[in-house]
Design an enzyme around this catalytic site. Structure first.
Site, PDB file in Angstrom:
ATOM      1  N   THR A 204     -86.383  25.722 -75.202  1.00  0.00           N
ATOM      2  CA  THR A 204     -86.499  25.813 -73.756  1.00  0.00           C
ATOM      3  C   THR A 204     -87.509  24.841 -73.162  1.00  0.00           C
ATOM      4  O   THR A 204     -87.415  24.496 -71.996  1.00  0.00           O
ATOM      5  CB  THR A 204     -86.970  27.223 -73.376  1.00  0.00           C
ATOM      6  OG1 THR A 204     -88.170  27.498 -74.114  1.00  0.00           O
ATOM      7  CG2 THR A 204     -85.930  28.262 -73.727  1.00  0.00           C
TER       8      THR A 204
ATOM      9  N   ARG B 205     -93.018  28.852 -58.741  1.00  0.00           N
ATOM     10  CA  ARG B 205     -93.487  27.495 -58.980  1.00  0.00           C
ATOM     11  C   ARG B 205     -92.874  26.942 -60.269  1.00  0.00           C
ATOM     12  O   ARG B 205     -92.775  27.634 -61.275  1.00  0.00           O
ATOM     13  CB  ARG B 205     -94.995  27.504 -59.094  1.00  0.00           C
ATOM     14  CG  ARG B 205     -95.591  26.442 -58.209  1.00  0.00           C
ATOM     15  CD  ARG B 205     -97.041  26.706 -58.001  1.00  0.00           C
ATOM     16  NE  ARG B 205     -97.760  25.492 -58.337  1.00  0.00           N
ATOM     17  CZ  ARG B 205     -98.945  25.506 -58.894  1.00  0.00           C
ATOM     18  NH1 ARG B 205     -99.527  26.657 -59.200  1.00  0.00           N
ATOM     19  NH2 ARG B 205     -99.556  24.377 -59.151  1.00  0.00           N
TER      20      ARG B 205
ATOM     21  N   LYS C 178     -88.929  18.581 -65.538  1.00  0.00           N
ATOM     22  CA  LYS C 178     -87.884  18.066 -66.437  1.00  0.00           C
ATOM     23  C   LYS C 178     -87.279  19.192 -67.286  1.00  0.00           C
ATOM     24  O   LYS C 178     -86.062  19.366 -67.325  1.00  0.00           O
ATOM     25  CB  LYS C 178     -88.470  16.983 -67.348  1.00  0.00           C
ATOM     26  CG  LYS C 178     -87.429  16.343 -68.260  1.00  0.00           C
ATOM     27  CD  LYS C 178     -88.039  15.229 -69.087  1.00  0.00           C
ATOM     28  CE  LYS C 178     -87.589  13.880 -68.533  1.00  0.00           C
ATOM     29  NZ  LYS C 178     -88.116  12.762 -69.333  1.00  0.00           N
TER      30      LYS C 178
ATOM     31  N   GLN D 158     -83.297  23.663 -68.165  1.00  0.00           N
ATOM     32  CA  GLN D 158     -82.983  25.080 -68.285  1.00  0.00           C
ATOM     33  C   GLN D 158     -81.902  25.493 -67.288  1.00  0.00           C
ATOM     34  O   GLN D 158     -80.952  26.197 -67.637  1.00  0.00           O
ATOM     35  CB  GLN D 158     -84.254  25.917 -68.029  1.00  0.00           C
ATOM     36  CG  GLN D 158     -85.196  25.943 -69.196  1.00  0.00           C
ATOM     37  CD  GLN D 158     -84.653  26.802 -70.314  1.00  0.00           C
ATOM     38  OE1 GLN D 158     -84.638  28.007 -70.238  1.00  0.00           O
ATOM     39  NE2 GLN D 158     -84.148  26.169 -71.351  1.00  0.00           N
TER      40      GLN D 158
ATOM     41  N   LYS E   3     -91.824  32.068 -61.697  1.00  0.00           N
ATOM     42  CA  LYS E   3     -90.912  33.114 -62.174  1.00  0.00           C
ATOM     43  C   LYS E   3     -90.174  32.555 -63.395  1.00  0.00           C
ATOM     44  O   LYS E   3     -90.191  31.352 -63.635  1.00  0.00           O
ATOM     45  CB  LYS E   3     -89.900  33.475 -61.094  1.00  0.00           C
ATOM     46  CG  LYS E   3     -90.502  34.072 -59.823  1.00  0.00           C
ATOM     47  CD  LYS E   3     -89.428  34.251 -58.759  1.00  0.00           C
ATOM     48  CE  LYS E   3     -90.001  34.881 -57.488  1.00  0.00           C
ATOM     49  NZ  LYS E   3     -89.008  34.937 -56.397  1.00  0.00           N
TER      50      LYS E   3
ATOM     51  N   GLY F 294     -85.135  31.050 -67.424  1.00  0.00           N
ATOM     52  CA  GLY F 294     -84.270  30.910 -68.597  1.00  0.00           C
ATOM     53  C   GLY F 294     -82.848  31.365 -68.373  1.00  0.00           C
ATOM     54  O   GLY F 294     -81.930  30.859 -69.018  1.00  0.00           O
ATOM     55  N   GLU F 295     -82.645  32.334 -67.490  1.00  0.00           N
ATOM     56  CA  GLU F 295     -81.322  32.930 -67.416  1.00  0.00           C
ATOM     57  C   GLU F 295     -80.631  32.805 -66.072  1.00  0.00           C
ATOM     58  O   GLU F 295     -79.409  32.900 -65.990  1.00  0.00           O
ATOM     59  CB  GLU F 295     -81.415  34.410 -67.840  1.00  0.00           C
ATOM     60  CG  GLU F 295     -81.616  34.534 -69.333  1.00  0.00           C
ATOM     61  CD  GLU F 295     -82.205  35.865 -69.764  1.00  0.00           C
ATOM     62  OE1 GLU F 295     -81.447  36.705 -70.226  1.00  0.00           O
ATOM     63  OE2 GLU F 295     -83.428  36.047 -69.646  1.00  0.00           O
TER      64      GLU F 295
END
Lengths: 338, 710
Positions: free
Chosen positions: B474, B596, B601, B606, B669, B672-673
């Site tokens: 990640t 934020r 990059k 992600q 926050k 990833g998803e």
């Protein structure tokens, strides 16, 4: 994967002789399909005779104006060949529609013709499959058959042949040169593959120990206007749901002089569409003609619930490919007269 | 002062790289092959274990004949329920391999061969003969099944059902209503790196070291220690580099237990790597879902009722209840609301977390329904969402810490050129292609969990930051180094990060998009503690022996005061071939409000990766079940399709300015998803706009469009 012996033959005769001694042995070309099947326990050869370095890696003109393609020519080299690209564009397009760049760099012409079905049951040694274990049954008919055959299948097997290249070659009336224990022979590709019937384990007319050495393409001047259209579940790197290889020869008045058509993804073999070709010869090159020809070819189809969509898909794809070809031919003709 | 201690940009430290588009610090190691993945760790005298999998879905093992396998030179042992070590306790029955003769799903490990080479182990596994007493199995998820049950809670701890107001009356009285069912198939995570474990016992059997591909070393450690009756301190898990996980490496799967047992049996280190095919049985997957959505709205386009009833599957031996309707509880305002989850216990492999479990399939249904409802109300789909924007969280009544959905929709509309859109379907043609555009909202909870970190400074000014975080690919290596350098107000190059090892301070797993917020909060706290100590006790001069500080964060108190979520808006342009039904997606745009951004990059990667997986879900991914066997028969990359490069067109990723200190001290926050949430609905909505055909059953394959195109 089971242990196996590996031999590299110095010449074709030695390769054939080596394999003749090993009833479960097989030739190794690029290995892109065979090695997978060995890992899965689907193929368990005692002996691999590596023929990939035999001197059949040339693409050479034939005296009749045709082209001789060595059986060890890599798919990527064949697709990039200038003669193939200009005189047999459907073949170059078919090759580039198949597999991935990495696989094409390894896969050979002979191996491509002899690759096995990707039917999920054939590839899973824990499940029944009449092709892998004759008589064990076919779960595909009641199970997952979305990508399996609508033409030429049998009660025992509904697998599809996965090759794109072979579809173009069979449309082009290619012949195969075979070196066997009893000498050399030439087999038209249209007679090379067997429909499954009740022996789905026998996929070609080859006998044990037969080695493909070359594929010959006849001159077929009108193949300069030919196309390969592949429809699949994603934009790249997937086997054909339906594919069409077609070449059209048109009179100045738009009458079809001759046609070559083959379908992929619909049958246990690369499917030469003779019925459609017959209906096209002498008919006007119109959408209505193409539709009639497509429907005639597909009249014998026996789809299952999970692959019935292939029927309209094959019809639409064939009609659209022929319409596109008609435009190709007409554009060139008009360009020449202008 | 760093900009973490003082949030205004004007006083940001010169050393801060937060928000910069930095290259991955682990990039060179990965591209040169120097980053060591679990399977690659070299230990002496290693052995290899290869499993034998059940070929039935339900029954018991009548007999196991391992003689042929044991006779093969190089075979050291054959493990099965007849001789395997007994486990003390388990985190679910999936990991409890070889504990009984019962078979609960197709592909379950019923035996395993341990051998000198992987080739021998694999060959011998084929020689193990297992005789079964087979029982009838049930493998198909059916909405009409009488055996559906209500789980106690849904993943991880949410209420199973919620209800407020009166749905039925609202539906009966509404000017406009919708009642549709949406379905999503089973899908498999398929990280590129297979699930791999290398287990090494100390000679005296008192210590166990695992080199393992996972999302959280501590969770693996604790589960394994418990299972084998060890104290946690007796187990060390080392996992510095992970080749993707997508939820499938969040818990102990059978290969971990197999490696430990094998090493115990043969008293030598043992390696296990699942094959791609095996990953379709024992590494988790996303449950298929059947989702009924009912909406009611007044003539003003304001929703009066939202109901989301979900049916999904779990295994007979272990429950996983996906929180599919969770996002619906919070997304839009309406006085009458209801969500339910019902499960079918099937003789199938155990489902688990996969790429935004809950939000991802749930938002496909809700956001498809919102598109349909907007049309029914005669409203633009963006306008319809704006009219139903809640001021407070409809479920809890709490204020949102930040809620950027409207900003994302408006910024996305501007970037995408949405204003020129003609809403009528099936009108735009380009040759043989029908062209359309669609929009959908995204969301994902913004959470963090307790974690600990240690920061140490040497007298030469070098810093070491230690935390048992996990980088699944990640960018955590880079983002955490940036957070530390920023909090310490030192140049990036002076910070050395250590992660992926239970020898380091304990931390939250990389899951639930909580990694960066949880780990970052702990690092910031430890850095602040170190700076305070250095200043107050040492007058800012580092002692010769160096100095360190640790921090252990607790639960985020803001979680009790605010509703905290990330939001986004996804836009898609699609082309549908009139002859074949082939769907292409030449353009995707995602605009996100995710707090934020730490690294522009890796953050972009992600979000772009998530959207690409969303495209893959929309058009390709489907694990096909053969009910005859109770097995997912599409178990390789030739038959289980994921999007290829050629399927991915122009993907634009953007974010709006947001800074949410309630979620984390960095203002960030999780990202990833959220990228995968909503993409499939945006594409399905665009397919409708292109063709007039509404596909409510993923994936959108050409056979679902073809009959209605001609």
């Amino acid at each position: 994967m089971n242990p196996f012996h590996y031999e590299r033959a110095d010449n074709a005769a030695a390769a054939v002789a080596l394999l003749a001694q090993s009833p479960t042995g097989t030739f190794l070309g690029g290995g892109t399909n065979l090695v997978d099947l060995m890992k899965l326990g689907v193929a368990q050869p005692e002996l691999l005779v590596d023929v990939s370095r035999l001197p059949y890696d040339r693409i050479e003109p034939l005296v009749d104006g045709g082209l001789c393609i060595g059986a060890m020519v890599r798919n990527s080299d064949l697709a990039a060949n200038r003669t193939v690209r200009t005189r047999y564009p459907m073949l170059a397009q078919a090759l580039l529609a198949g597999a991935s760049g990495q696989l094409r760099n390894l896969a050979t012409t002979g191996g491509n013709l002899l690759q096995r079905t990707r039917c999920v049951y054939f590839q899973d040694a824990s499940k029944p499959c009449n092709k892998r274990v004759p008589g064990s049954g076919c779960p595909a008919r009641a199970g997952y058959h979305r990508n399996l055959a609508i033409l030429g299948a049998s009660e025992s097997c509904i697998a599809t042949h996965p090759s794109d290249m072979a579809v173009a070659m069979i449309a082009l009336d290619a012949t195969v040169r075979v070196l066997g224990p009893h000498g050399e022979r030439i087999i038209p590709l249209t007679e090379f593959y067997r429909l499954p019937g009740d022996e789905p384990q026998r996929e070609t007319v080859l006998e044990h120990g037969d080695l493909l050495t070359a594929v010959d393409l006849p001159p077929l001047p009108f193949a300069v206007h030919s196309r390969y259209r592949k429809v699949r579940d994603r934009a790249s790197y997937a086997f054909a749901l339906v594919s069409v290889a077609a070449a059209l020869d048109l009179d100045d008045d738009g009458t079809i002089r001759d046609a070559r058509i083959a379908l992929g993804g619909v049958a246990p073999v690369p499917w030469r569409a003779r019925r459609a070709e017959e209906m096209l010869r002498g008919a006007p090159a119109t959408e209505a003609t193409f539709r009639r020809a497509a429907e005639a070819e597909l009249a014998a189809a026996q789809p299952l619930p999970g692959n019935a969509f292939k029927l309209p898909l094959a019809r639409n794809t064939l009609v659209r490919t022929l319409l596109d070809l008609t435009r190709d031919v007409t554009d060139v003709t008009e360009g020449a007269t202008r | 002062m760093t900009n973490l201690l003082t949030p205004t940009k004007e006083t940001a430290s010169a050393n801060s790289t937060l928000g910069a588009a930095l290259d991955r610090i682990d990039g060179p190691k990965k591209v040169t092959g120097a980053a060591t993945y679990a399977y690659e760790h070299a230990v002496e005298h290693v052995t290899y274990a290869f499993p034998v999998q059940s070929t039935i879905a339900k029954g018991r093992i009548a007999a196991i004949d391992a003689r042929a396998a044991l006779a093969l030179p190089g075979v050291l042992a054959v493990l099965s329920h007849e001789n395997a070590p007994r486990l003390v306790a388990t985190d679910g029955a999936e990991m409890a391999i070889f504990q009984s003769d019962a078979v609960a799903y197709h592909g379950q490990f019923v035996a395993a061969v341990v051998a000198e080479t992987i080739e021998t182990a694999r060959q011998a596994a084929q020689l193990v003969t297992v005789h079964y007493e087979q029982q009838p199995h049930e493998a198909v998820l059916r909405a009409e099944s009488a055996d559906l049950y209500k789980p106690d809670h849904v993943n991880p701890f949410y209420e199973t059902d919620t209800e407020s107001g009166d749905i039925e009356t609202a539906l009966a009285q509404a000017a406009v209503t919708l009642d549709q069912t949406y379905t999503t198939p089973a899908e498999h995570n398929n990280p590129l790196e297979p699930h791999t474990t290398l287990a090494v016992w100390s000679d005296d059997g008192a210590h166990l070291t695992l080199y393992d591909a996972n999302q959280g070393a501590y969770r693996i450690r604790d589960t394994v220690a418990q299972a084998f009756g060890l104290a946690p301190e007796q187990v060390r898990v080392i996992s510095p580099y992970i080749g993707g996980a997508f939820g499938s490496k969040a818990r102990v799967h059978p290969q971990v237990v197999l490696a430990v047992m094998a090493a115990q049996m043969v008293r030598r280190p043992a390696k296990v790597a699942l094959t791609r095919q095996q990953m379709f049985s024992v590494a988790g997957y996303r449950t298929p879902t059947i989702q009924r959505i009912r909406l009611a709205a007044g003539a003003d386009g304001k929703l009066t009722a939202i109901a989301h009833d979900v049916i999904e599957q779990t295994a007979t031996i272990q429950e996983f209840a996906e929180q599919t309707a969770l996002a619906t509880r919070m997304m839009y305002a309406a006085p009458n609301r209801r969500t339910t989850h019902r499960l079918a216990r099937l003789d199938m492999p155990v489902p688990a977390f996969m790429r935004a479990p809950g939000e991802c399939p749930g938002m496909f249904a809700l956001e498809s329904a919102m598109d349909e409802m907007a049309l029914a109300c005669g409203l633009d789909p963006i306008e319809f969402r704006l009219r139903n924007e809640p001021q407070l969280d409809p479920e809890t009544g709490r204020p949102f810490s930040t809620r950027g959905l409207v900003a994302c929709l408006q910024e996305g509309a501007r970037r995408f050129g949405w204003q020129q859109r003609d809403p009528r379907p099936g009108l735009r043609r380009d040759g043989r292609w029908l062209v359309g555009t669609g929009v959908a909202a995204s969301t994902y909870p913004a959470r963090r969990r307790p974690s600990s970190a240690r920061v140490r400074v040497e007298s030469d000014g070098r810093y070491t930051v230690a935390i048992a975080a996990a980088d699944l690919g990640t960018g955590a290596w880079t983002a955490l180094t940036q957070i530390a350098a920023d909090a310490l107000d030192v140049p990036l190059a002076r910070v050395h990060l250590e992660i992926g090892d239970t020898a380091l301070p304990a931390a939250q797993i990389a899951g639930g998009s909580m990694g960066t917020t949880s780990w970052g909060a702990a690092i910031v706290e430890a850095a602040q503690a170190l700076r305070k100590r250095l200043h107050e006790e040492y007058h800012d001069i580092v002692p010769a022996a160096g100095l360190e500080a640790t921090a252990e964060t607790g639960d985020n108190p803001a979680a009790q005061q605010f509703a905290m979520h990330a939001y986004g808006a996804q836009f898609a342009e699609v082309r549908v071939n009139r002859d074949t039904g082939e769907v292409r997606v030449p353009r995707l745009l995602g605009v996100f409000a995710v707090g934020r951004i730490i690294n522009a990059k890796t953050a972009r990667s992600q979000l772009l990766g998530g959207m690409t997986m969303g495209l893959s879900m929309a058009l390709h991914e489907e694990s096909v079940l053969d009910p005859q066997f109770g097995d997912y028969v599409t178990h390789d990359f030739a038959s289980y399709h994921i999007a290829t490069n050629a399927d991915v067109g122009a993907v634009e990723v953007a974010w709006i300015d947001e800074d949410d200190r309630h979620v984390s001290p960095m203002g960030a926050k999780g990202i990833g998803e959220i990228g995968i949430v909503g993409t499939a609905a945006a594409i399905a909505n665009a397919v409708y706009h292109a063709t007039g055909i509404r596909v409510r059953d993923l994936p959108i394959t050409l056979d679902k469009l073809l009959p209605m195109l001609s």
